[in-house]
Design an enzyme around this catalytic site. Structure first.
Site, mmCIF file in Angstrom:
data_model
loop_
_atom_site.group_PDB
_atom_site.id
_atom_site.type_symbol
_atom_site.label_atom_id
_atom_site.label_comp_id
_atom_site.label_asym_id
_atom_site.label_seq_id
_atom_site.Cartn_x
_atom_site.Cartn_y
_atom_site.Cartn_z
ATOM 1 N N LYS A 200 5.089 -2.341 8.142
ATOM 2 C CA LYS A 200 5.982 -1.565 7.610
ATOM 3 C C LYS A 200 7.292 -2.528 7.476
ATOM 4 C CE LYS A 200 8.885 2.904 7.648
ATOM 5 N NZ LYS A 200 8.717 4.244 8.483
ATOM 6 N N VAL B 236 5.321 -0.543 2.855
ATOM 7 C CA VAL B 236 4.245 -0.830 3.619
ATOM 8 C C VAL B 236 2.986 -1.791 3.206
ATOM 9 C CG1 VAL B 236 2.400 0.408 4.985
ATOM 10 C CG2 VAL B 236 4.646 1.369 4.706
ATOM 11 N N ILE C 229 0.820 -1.093 0.016
ATOM 12 C CA ILE C 229 -0.109 -0.135 -0.002
ATOM 13 C C ILE C 229 0.685 1.167 0.052
ATOM 14 C CG2 ILE C 229 -1.936 -1.064 0.987
ATOM 15 C CD1 ILE C 229 -1.036 0.164 3.736
ATOM 16 N N GLY C 230 2.392 1.162 -0.073
ATOM 17 C CA GLY C 230 3.210 2.287 -0.120
ATOM 18 C C GLY C 230 4.504 1.786 0.112
ATOM 19 N N LYS C 231 5.370 2.865 -0.430
ATOM 20 C CA LYS C 231 6.920 2.572 -0.417
ATOM 21 C C LYS C 231 7.517 3.866 0.046
ATOM 22 C CE LYS C 231 7.305 -1.254 -3.518
ATOM 23 N NZ LYS C 231 7.924 -1.792 -4.696
ATOM 24 N N GLY C 232 8.291 3.881 0.750
ATOM 25 C CA GLY C 232 9.277 5.021 1.161
ATOM 26 C C GLY C 232 10.728 4.771 1.305
ATOM 27 N N GLY D 235 11.641 1.651 3.500
ATOM 28 C CA GLY D 235 11.054 0.519 3.438
ATOM 29 C C GLY D 235 9.752 0.265 2.510
ATOM 30 N N ASP E 27 10.335 15.497 9.543
ATOM 31 C CA ASP E 27 10.109 15.119 8.202
ATOM 32 C C ASP E 27 8.369 15.115 7.963
ATOM 33 O OD1 ASP E 27 10.470 14.171 5.584
ATOM 34 O OD2 ASP E 27 10.408 12.057 6.161
#
Length: 262
Positions: free
Chosen positions: A130, A116, A108-111, A114, A228
């Site tokens: 995560k 998620v 559902i997401g990338k950062g 890492g 952040d």
């Protein structure tokens, strides 16, 4: 290891050349049948001893590194347990079952630190998982993981992300938190047209973020600066309530730093 193999190969080639030279000399002296077998045996034994020493040194170096890594891991794990005592420690098996072996369909997401995943625990609870793997800068990744655990474990506010548990095995670090049905503010602002927010909803989210920041800056025992804050780090639940997340680079300010700001 490669250097040792090259040295061994060079020694073997040298042995062959020396053996040929000696055999030619002995043949010219009519002594080849009596002396050559002895010389060849000695050279073979020397090569075997050298090979044994090379592999023994390699094995001892690997054992030493392995022992150091194990000791380092035990120190890291003790630090994590001390920081996150109230948090539940998940097993790898539980997280694999919850995410379908970390299936790409669950992402559902990338950062920066890492990926998620959306997961469903055995009790049926939907969570966000995560997953952070160690990069080349191991110490920086671990610092990010510890910072997030240390800060979020001790915070209780409706506009801050809530941690449910963690996993750590020395190779990857995982944080399990409450799942946010509307993902992040970034998705809501820049997603499909049917996800667009009206001005009242945007105002409510902004007020929620302000409440969360006010708690971090003025109501905590130690002042915390997020460092952040951006739409991608503001998660939104099914009621469009904002939750500040990702405290990996946050700072806990000392009394001297607070006095300097004043």
């Amino acid at each position: 290891m490669r250097k040792s193999v090259r040295i061994l190969l060079l020694l073997y080639l040298t042995t062959c050349v020396v053996s040929l030279i000696i055999s030619w000399k002995l043949y010219s002296l009519h002594l080849v049948l009596r002396v050559y077998p002895l010389v060849t045996t000695i050279l073979f034994i020397v090569s075997c001893v050298f090979l044994f020493l090379v592999f023994l040194r390699h094995y001892m170096n690997r054992s030493r590194v392995s022992h150091f890594q194990k000791l380092h891991f035990q120190i890291e794990e003790a630090k994590i347990k001390r920081i996150s005592q109230p948090c539940l420690k998940f097993t790898r098996k539980e997280l694999l079952e919850a995410t379908g072996n970390f299936s790409d369909r669950k992402i559902i997401g990338k950062g920066q630190f890492g990926t998620v995943y959306r997961g469903i625990l055995a009790k049926g609870q939907t969570v966000a998982i995560k997953r952070m793997e160690f990069s080349e800068d191991r110490e920086y990744c671990l610092k990010h993981f510890l910072s997030e655990l240390q800060i979020l474990e001790g915070l209780r506010h409706r506009n801050l992300m809530r941690i449910l548990g963690y996993f750590f095995d020395g190779q990857e670090m995982i944080i399990v938190s409450k799942f946010m049905a509307n993902f992040s503010l970034d998705v809501l602002l820049h997603g499909p047209l049917d996800c667009r927010l009206d001005w009242k909803q945007r105002l409510n989210i902004a007020v929620g973020v302000a409440h969360g920041l006010a708690y971090l800056h003025h109501e905590c025992m130690n002042t915390i600066v997020h460092c952040d804050l951006k739409p991608g780090n503001i998660l939104v639940d099914e009621h469009l309530e904002a939750h500040i997340a990702d405290f990996g680079v946050a700072r806990i300010m000392t009394n001297n730093e607070k006095e300097h700001i004043k």
